[in-house]
Design a protein around this motif. Structure first.
Motif, PDB file in Angstrom:
ATOM      1  N   ASP B 137      31.297  49.880  50.529  1.00  0.00           N
ATOM      2  CA  ASP B 137      30.852  48.891  51.061  1.00  0.00           C
ATOM      3  C   ASP B 137      31.932  47.836  51.611  1.00  0.00           C
ATOM      4  OD1 ASP B 137      28.347  49.737  49.998  1.00  0.00           O
ATOM      5  OD2 ASP B 137      29.691  49.433  48.257  1.00  0.00           O
ATOM      6  N   GLY B 138      33.669  47.810  51.619  1.00  0.00           N
ATOM      7  CA  GLY B 138      33.884  46.730  51.814  1.00  0.00           C
ATOM      8  C   GLY B 138      33.989  45.715  51.189  1.00  0.00           C
ATOM      9  N   SER B 139      35.217  44.387  51.042  1.00  0.00           N
ATOM     10  CA  SER B 139      35.413  43.841  50.282  1.00  0.00           C
ATOM     11  C   SER B 139      34.278  42.969  50.292  1.00  0.00           C
ATOM     12  CB  SER B 139      36.493  43.304  50.614  1.00  0.00           C
ATOM     13  OG  SER B 139      37.577  44.314  50.421  1.00  0.00           O
ATOM     14  N   LEU B 140      33.968  42.140  49.276  1.00  0.00           N
ATOM     15  CA  LEU B 140      33.522  40.428  49.395  1.00  0.00           C
ATOM     16  C   LEU B 140      33.823  39.661  49.601  1.00  0.00           C
ATOM     17  CD1 LEU B 140      31.528  42.604  47.023  1.00  0.00           C
ATOM     18  CD2 LEU B 140      31.947  39.828  45.142  1.00  0.00           C
ATOM     19  N   SER B 141      33.112  39.109  50.569  1.00  0.00           N
ATOM     20  CA  SER B 141      33.053  37.430  51.515  1.00  0.00           C
ATOM     21  C   SER B 141      34.456  36.396  50.392  1.00  0.00           C
ATOM     22  CB  SER B 141      31.852  36.831  51.495  1.00  0.00           C
ATOM     23  OG  SER B 141      31.678  36.425  50.758  1.00  0.00           O
ATOM     24  N   PRO B 142      34.738  36.176  51.285  1.00  0.00           N
ATOM     25  CA  PRO B 142      35.778  35.155  50.370  1.00  0.00           C
ATOM     26  C   PRO B 142      35.065  33.962  49.192  1.00  0.00           C
ATOM     27  CG  PRO B 142      36.581  35.583  52.646  1.00  0.00           C
ATOM     28  CD  PRO B 142      35.757  35.773  52.778  1.00  0.00           C
ATOM     29  N   GLU B 143      34.193  33.342  49.225  1.00  0.00           N
ATOM     30  CA  GLU B 143      33.100  32.655  48.889  1.00  0.00           C
ATOM     31  C   GLU B 143      33.513  33.163  47.447  1.00  0.00           C
ATOM     32  OE1 GLU B 143      30.244  31.405  50.663  1.00  0.00           O
ATOM     33  OE2 GLU B 143      30.154  29.137  50.033  1.00  0.00           O
ATOM     34  N   ARG B 144      33.102  34.655  46.913  1.00  0.00           N
ATOM     35  CA  ARG B 144      32.094  35.201  46.407  1.00  0.00           C
ATOM     36  C   ARG B 144      33.582  35.413  45.544  1.00  0.00           C
ATOM     37  NH1 ARG B 144      27.768  34.444  48.354  1.00  0.00           N
ATOM     38  NH2 ARG B 144      28.014  32.416  47.200  1.00  0.00           N
ATOM     39  N   ILE B 145      34.927  36.158  46.395  1.00  0.00           N
ATOM     40  CA  ILE B 145      35.484  36.376  45.354  1.00  0.00           C
ATOM     41  C   ILE B 145      36.402  35.241  44.840  1.00  0.00           C
ATOM     42  CG2 ILE B 145      38.326  36.405  45.537  1.00  0.00           C
ATOM     43  CD1 ILE B 145      36.333  39.423  46.469  1.00  0.00           C
ATOM     44  N   GLU B 146      35.956  33.874  45.172  1.00  0.00           N
ATOM     45  CA  GLU B 146      36.383  32.609  44.542  1.00  0.00           C
ATOM     46  C   GLU B 146      35.859  32.631  43.205  1.00  0.00           C
ATOM     47  OE1 GLU B 146      36.811  29.786  47.470  1.00  0.00           O
ATOM     48  OE2 GLU B 146      37.286  27.763  46.270  1.00  0.00           O
ATOM     49  N   GLU B 147      34.582  32.552  43.084  1.00  0.00           N
ATOM     50  CA  GLU B 147      33.609  32.724  42.362  1.00  0.00           C
ATOM     51  C   GLU B 147      34.315  33.859  40.941  1.00  0.00           C
ATOM     52  OE1 GLU B 147      29.235  31.925  44.332  1.00  0.00           O
ATOM     53  OE2 GLU B 147      29.921  33.934  43.840  1.00  0.00           O
ATOM     54  N   LEU B 148      34.655  35.139  41.604  1.00  0.00           N
ATOM     55  CA  LEU B 148      35.085  35.569  40.414  1.00  0.00           C
ATOM     56  C   LEU B 148      36.590  34.913  40.216  1.00  0.00           C
ATOM     57  CD1 LEU B 148      34.716  39.217  41.981  1.00  0.00           C
ATOM     58  CD2 LEU B 148      33.693  37.858  40.654  1.00  0.00           C
ATOM     59  N   ASN B 149      37.677  34.862  40.802  1.00  0.00           N
ATOM     60  CA  ASN B 149      39.069  33.858  40.042  1.00  0.00           C
ATOM     61  C   ASN B 149      38.299  32.411  39.672  1.00  0.00           C
ATOM     62  OD1 ASN B 149      41.584  34.675  41.852  1.00  0.00           O
ATOM     63  ND2 ASN B 149      39.709  35.195  42.959  1.00  0.00           N
ATOM     64  N   GLU B 150      37.571  32.211  39.898  1.00  0.00           N
ATOM     65  CA  GLU B 150      37.317  31.304  38.812  1.00  0.00           C
ATOM     66  C   GLU B 150      36.438  31.352  37.567  1.00  0.00           C
ATOM     67  OE1 GLU B 150      37.379  27.769  38.952  1.00  0.00           O
ATOM     68  OE2 GLU B 150      37.047  27.200  37.469  1.00  0.00           O
ATOM     69  N   ILE B 151      35.855  32.553  37.407  1.00  0.00           N
ATOM     70  CA  ILE B 151      35.606  33.553  35.703  1.00  0.00           C
ATOM     71  C   ILE B 151      37.156  33.624  35.545  1.00  0.00           C
ATOM     72  CG2 ILE B 151      33.513  35.107  34.861  1.00  0.00           C
ATOM     73  CD1 ILE B 151      31.758  34.570  37.494  1.00  0.00           C
ATOM     74  N   CYS B 152      37.504  34.588  35.840  1.00  0.00           N
ATOM     75  CA  CYS B 152      38.322  35.401  35.469  1.00  0.00           C
ATOM     76  C   CYS B 152      40.045  35.390  35.685  1.00  0.00           C
ATOM     77  CB  CYS B 152      38.399  37.250  35.589  1.00  0.00           C
ATOM     78  SG  CYS B 152      36.904  37.531  35.372  1.00  0.00           S
ATOM     79  N   ASN B 153      41.054  34.754  35.041  1.00  0.00           N
ATOM     80  CA  ASN B 153      41.789  34.168  35.233  1.00  0.00           C
ATOM     81  C   ASN B 153      43.020  35.115  34.825  1.00  0.00           C
ATOM     82  OD1 ASN B 153      41.568  33.678  33.023  1.00  0.00           O
ATOM     83  ND2 ASN B 153      42.151  31.638  32.446  1.00  0.00           N
ATOM     84  N   PHE B 154      41.895  36.130  33.433  1.00  0.00           N
ATOM     85  CA  PHE B 154      43.100  36.958  33.038  1.00  0.00           C
ATOM     86  C   PHE B 154      44.256  36.815  32.167  1.00  0.00           C
ATOM     87  CE2 PHE B 154      40.767  39.842  36.634  1.00  0.00           C
ATOM     88  CZ  PHE B 154      40.214  40.942  35.619  1.00  0.00           C
ATOM     89  N   ALA B 155      44.056  35.882  31.876  1.00  0.00           N
ATOM     90  CA  ALA B 155      44.771  35.052  30.803  1.00  0.00           C
ATOM     91  C   ALA B 155      45.844  35.924  29.890  1.00  0.00           C
ATOM     92  CB  ALA B 155      44.641  33.427  30.039  1.00  0.00           C
ATOM     93  N   ARG B 156      45.216  36.808  29.585  1.00  0.00           N
ATOM     94  CA  ARG B 156      45.525  37.581  28.618  1.00  0.00           C
ATOM     95  C   ARG B 156      46.937  38.719  29.317  1.00  0.00           C
ATOM     96  NH1 ARG B 156      42.905  40.087  24.343  1.00  0.00           N
ATOM     97  NH2 ARG B 156      42.980  38.450  23.229  1.00  0.00           N
ATOM     98  N   ILE B 157      46.675  38.693  30.167  1.00  0.00           N
ATOM     99  CA  ILE B 157      48.033  39.801  30.963  1.00  0.00           C
ATOM    100  C   ILE B 157      48.443  38.321  31.890  1.00  0.00           C
ATOM    101  CG2 ILE B 157      48.317  40.780  33.871  1.00  0.00           C
ATOM    102  CD1 ILE B 157      45.465  42.106  33.511  1.00  0.00           C
ATOM    103  N   LYS B 158      48.238  37.209  32.099  1.00  0.00           N
ATOM    104  CA  LYS B 158      49.318  36.160  32.315  1.00  0.00           C
ATOM    105  C   LYS B 158      50.939  36.548  30.724  1.00  0.00           C
ATOM    106  CE  LYS B 158      46.888  34.298  36.056  1.00  0.00           C
ATOM    107  NZ  LYS B 158      45.821  32.807  35.760  1.00  0.00           N
TER     108      LYS B 158
END
Ligand code: SF4
Ligand code: SF4
Ligand code: SF4
Ligand code: SF4
Lengths: 335, 182
Positions: B137-158
């Motif tokens: 269905d295509g990617s999420l809009s940049p705004e929604r992507i920003e939300e995901l980035n705020e929720i998950c930083n994948f600190a453990r991977i880093k």
């Protein structure tokens, strides 16, 4: 704060509606975007076309993200982060629809599990803190309660298999073809079979037979096999972590169905479908076990599309076409 | 006799409490009666030495060596055991996830190289909103992507990435030292 379970009450609908489809009429239906539908678009179109033909209002929520279950099960995000992703999705969908239909066991599990985690005060508080940060970052909300944990949303969630089973009488009327006595093995997938988040204890412990009943209704013959209840081998990434070991589980399952001469394996989950059909996995099994497994695998939504007479490309990905699959397709769609 | 009768001192619930303190679904793990029903149909037991009864025993005795056992990484999280377990309030896959979390924290978890596929998926998740390239269905809009980035930083991977860089640097240093000595 009471966090309610969003799984639809199937028994209640069956009790209250002579034609269970009536419950859904006039309601807005949303189809959850399962990531793996990308590989198997027929899983999506199979149900979308069907609902639209019935005149139902169907939407896809553009703001919905992947459920993030994969990351949670690999310990890469916390329960609160997982619940926040989930609650964001539920909130967006609740804003646009009344019923959420889910084609994937993994997504279905995630949607209910995220809510279950919120029942714990500590996790709920952490989740709300995360959502508050998002709200601040985004400069406030676009609609009331956009970043709130929902106390009693109207949204109800239903697995596609449960939906098709519930409305089976209507469903069977829309089919152009029958299964012509073909023998079919079923795979429910562990996160349907073993899931207790959506069922009372009795239903949970009872044998699951909806796929078999649907096959009979479509004119096919469900066939039992030893590994009916076993996992597909995906096992929350076991196939990535310990591929050769996990493929033993996959191989045993496929072989067991092949040994009872099933024509194909029917399942209600694209993740199981991916594991059981991926050509690279089949090739690797061939190498490890020195034996070729050929049995085709089909998702319930794809099968319904075939039985409804949809164009071939719309119900099944070309990538999965094999001589055995073509034969099944030809047999079913013979006038 | 080796298998002497169990005394109260054998049990030590502190570790268990640390693990499941805020996990409602696992409040009754102590009531495991070691009946072994969960083992019979466990896929992990069929392909490895994974033995859930042994893992629970260790946990209930406060034996933290379980965090180093490779066993815990074999569970399929399939929930089969939950279905056959006669006790309510015992959720083995969730216990396993908690054990894996602890194991990660102590540095016994997967290395960065083991996570390559997940790093790719995490990157896609934080750019497309799904774990796949070019979603249906295509990617999420940049705004929604920003939300995901705020929720998950994948600190453990880093964190795992940093640890692996540090260990690489350490190895290189040692190697250089050896070269100098030569
Ligand atoms: S089940 Fe897996 S693939 Fe499907 S949405 Fe969830 S994480 Fe993505
Ligand atoms: S059978 Fe495999 S893919 Fe299907 S639900 Fe279970 S682990 Fe997931
Ligand atoms: S969830 Fe883990 S312990 Fe339970 S049956 Fe599945 S593999 Fe075995
Ligand atoms: S089935 Fe339940 S009670 Fe029996 S050994 Fe397994 S976890 Fe313990």
């Amino acid at each position: 704060m009471e966090i309610n379970n969003l799984a639809i009450d199937l028994e209640e609908i069956e009790k209250r509606y002579e034609n269970p489809l009536d419950f859904f009429r006039g309601k807005k239906l949303c189809l959850f975007k399962a990531c793996l539908e990308k590989y198997f678009p027929g899983v999506r179109f199979g149900i979308q076309d069907f609902l639209e033909e019935l005149g139902m209002e169907v939407i896809i929520c553009q703001n919905q993200s992947c459920c993030s279950g994969t990351f949670f099960q690999r310990n890469l995000i916390t329960r609160a982060q997982f619940a926040a992703i989930n609650e964001r999705n539920i909130n967006e969908i609740n804003h646009q629809a009344d019923i959420l239909l889910v084609s994937c066991n993994g997504c279905y599990n995630s949607l209910l599990r995220g809510r279950d985690f919120l029942k714990d005060n500590t996790v709920r508080k952490k989740t709300q803190d995360i959502l508050n940060d998002v709200k601040e970052k985004m400069g406030g909300e676009k609609y009331l309660g956009q970043y709130d944990i929902l106390e009693n949303p109207k949204l109800r969630i239903i697995h596609d298999l449960d939906f098709f089973y519930l409305i089976r009488d209507e469903l069977v009327n829309t089919l152009k073809f029958g299964l012509k006595g073909i023998k079919i093995a079923v795979h429910y997938g562990c996160h349907y079979l073993n899931l207790d988040r959506d069922k009372d204890i009795n239903t949970y412990l009872k044998d699951k037979t909806k796929l078999e009943e649907l096959i009979r209704l479509f004119g096919g013959v469900p066939i039992d096999y030893q590994e009916r209840e076993s996992c597909c081998g995906w096992g929350a990434s076991q196939i990535v972590i310990h591929p050769d070991d996990a493929l033993k589980v996959t191989y045993k399952k496929l072989k067991s169905a092949e040994n009872v001469n099933a024509c194909f394996i029917l399942m209600p989950c694209p993740t199981c479908l991916y594991t059981l059909s991926k050509p690279e996995f089949r090739e690797r099994m061939h190498k490890i076990f020195n034996d070729e497994v050929e049995i085709p695998t089909i998702h319930l939504n794809e099968l319904i599309a075939i039985l409804r007479g949809c164009e071939e490309e719309r119900c099944i990905t070309l990538r999965r076409k094999s001589p055995r699959f073509n034969q099944i397709y030809a047999t079913i769609t013979q006038e | 006799m080796e298998d002497k009768a169990e005394s109260d001192e054998d049990w030590n619930y502190q570790f268990l409490e640390e693990l499941v303190e805020d996990v409602e679904e696992n409040q009754n793990i102590r009531q495991c009666i070691e009946c072994g029903k969960c083992i019979g149909e466990c896929p992990a037991s069929k392909i490895s030495d994974f033995n859930i009864r042994r893992i629970i025993r260790k946990v209930l005795r406060g034996d933290k060596s379980v965090l180093k056992d490779s066993d815990i990484w074999y569970c399929f999280l399939c929930e089969r055991c939950k279905r056959v377990c006669p006790k309510k309030g015992v959720n083995i896959p969730l216990l396993i996830l908690n054990l894996r979390n602890e194991s990660f924290k102590k540095g016994y978890g997967p290395r960065y190289n083991d996570l390559t596929k997940y790093v790719e998926m995490a990157e896609k998740f934080l750019t497309n909103g799904t774990v796949l390239e070019d979603p249906l269905d295509g990617s999420l809009s940049p705004e929604r992507i920003e939300e995901l980035n705020e929720i998950c930083n994948f600190a453990r991977i880093k964190y795992v990435f940093k640890a692996s860089e540090a260990s690489k640097a350490h190895k290189k240093k040692n190697l250089n030292k050896k070269r100098v000595k030569k």
